[in-house]
Design an enzyme around this catalytic site. Structure first.
Site, PDB file in Angstrom:
ATOM      1  N   LYS A 101      -0.366  -8.297 -11.548  1.00  0.00           N
ATOM      2  CA  LYS A 101      -0.080  -7.295 -10.670  1.00  0.00           C
ATOM      3  C   LYS A 101       1.648  -7.384 -10.326  1.00  0.00           C
ATOM      4  O   LYS A 101       2.289  -8.495  -9.884  1.00  0.00           O
ATOM      5  CB  LYS A 101      -0.704  -7.820  -9.192  1.00  0.00           C
TER       6      LYS A 101
HETATM    7  O1  G3P Z   1      -3.992  -5.727  -1.985  1.00  0.00           O
HETATM    8  C1  G3P Z   1      -3.155  -4.949  -1.449  1.00  0.00           C
HETATM    9  C2  G3P Z   1      -3.571  -4.144  -0.132  1.00  0.00           C
HETATM   10  O2  G3P Z   1      -4.979  -3.694  -0.522  1.00  0.00           O
HETATM   11  C3  G3P Z   1      -3.379  -4.704   1.105  1.00  0.00           C
HETATM   12  O3  G3P Z   1      -4.032  -4.059   1.989  1.00  0.00           O
HETATM   13  O4  G3P Z   1      -4.669  -4.195   4.456  1.00  0.00           O
HETATM   14  O5  G3P Z   1      -2.801  -5.559   3.832  1.00  0.00           O
HETATM   15  O6  G3P Z   1      -2.644  -3.162   3.902  1.00  0.00           O
HETATM   16  P1  G3P Z   1      -3.682  -4.269   3.721  1.00  0.00           P
END
Ligand code: G3P
Length: 223
Positions: free
Chosen positions: A87
Site C-alpha cells: 500500500k
Molecule cells: O484503510 C483506509 C480507509 O479505509 C480508512 O478509513 O474510516 O479511517 O476513514 P477511515
C-alpha cells in the site's frame, strides 16, 4: 463485488472469514496502532498472521515517503507472503514507486486517493488497486460515491486494469451504493458487512416458519 475487511484485528478478520464472504484485508498504520502493534518485527509478524487467516490480497502500508524508502520497504513487505499487496500513498514519490513495483510484478494499492485525477495517475502507473476514501469525502460535504462512479467511467473509457477499491466505508448503504456504481472492491469495517444480513421481515418470516413447523410437528406427535 469483492469484500475486504478494513482492520488489523485478528479476531474481526477471523469473524469475517467465518461468514464465508471475505475476499481480502486492508490495513493502515492507524489500524495497526489501534491493535497495539508496534515495532518493525511485530508489524511484519502481524501481516503474516493475517495472511495465514485469509486466502486473498492483504494490503500492507509503507511508512516511507521517498522513492528509495518506499521501494525498500515495499519489496520487504512483498517478500513476506505471496498475498501481500504493497500500500503506497498518493504522492509523487509514491506514484514513481507504483510504476517500479508494477514493472517488477509486485501488487500495489494506491491509498489516500480523493480525486479522479489522482486515480488516473495511479492507473497510469500500473497500480493493482486504487483506494478512494469515500467516508472522509462525505465528512467534508463532498460526495464520495460520486467519485467512485467517476473513476469507474474513466477506467472503463481506457480499459485500465486497476481495481477500484472503495475505502473509508462507514455503513451498509455505502456498500450498496458502491456496488451500484461498479466498484470492484469495498473494504469495510466488520459492522458494515454484518449489517447487510439484517432485515426485520427476514427475522419475522423465519420466526413464523419455525413456529408453523413446530405446530405441525406437535400435531404429528399427537396423531
Ligand atoms: O484503510 C483506509 C480507509 O479505509 C480508512 O478509513 O474510516 O479511517 O476513514 P477511515
Amino acid at each position: 463485488m469483492k469484500f475486504f475487511i478494513d482492520t488489523a484485528s485478528l479476531a474481526q478478520i477471523k469473524e469475517a472469514q467465518d461468514l464465508g464472504v471475505l475476499d481480502g484485508v486492508t490495513t493502515n498504520p492507524s489500524l495497526m496502532a489501534k491493535e497495539g502493534i508496534s515495532g518493525a518485527e511485530a508489524v511484519l509478524k502481524h501481516y503474516v498472521d493475517i495472511c495465514n487467516i485469509v486466502d486473498g490480497p492483504v494490503s500492507a502500508e509503507v511508512i516511507s515517503t521517498d522513492f528509495e524508502g518506499i521501494v525498500r520497504e515495499g519489496e520487504h513487505l512483498a517478500g513476506l507472503h505471496p498475498n501481500i499487496v504493497v500500500k503506497v500513498p498518493m504522492i509523487r514519490e509514491g506514484v514513481k514507486a507504483l510504476k517500479y513495483f508494477s514493472n517488477k510484478g509486485i501488487k500495489t494499492n494506491c491509498t489516500l486517493v480523493f480525486s479522479a485525477g489522482q486515480a488516473l495517475l495511479a492507473a497510469k502507473a500500473g497500480a493493482s488497486f486504487v483506494s478512494p476514501f469515500i467516508g472522509r469525502l462525505d465528512d467534508v460535504s463532498t460526495d464520495g460515491v460520486q467519485l467512485i462512479e467517476q473513476i469507474r467511467t474513466i477506467y472503463d473509457n481506457y480499459g485500465y486494469g486497476t481495481e477500484v477499491l472503495a475505502a473509508s466505508i462507514r455503513h451498509p448503504m455505502h456498500i450498496i451504493q458502491c456496488a451500484e456504481v461498479g466498484a470492484d472492491v469495498a473494504t469495510c469495517p466488520l459492522s458494515a458487512i454484518v449489517a447487510l444480513f439484517d432485515h426485520p421481515l427476514t427475522t419475522i418470516g423465519l420466526q413464523k416458519f419455525l413456529a408453523d413447523h413446530a405446530k405441525a410437528a406437535g400435531r404429528a406427535v399427537k396423531a
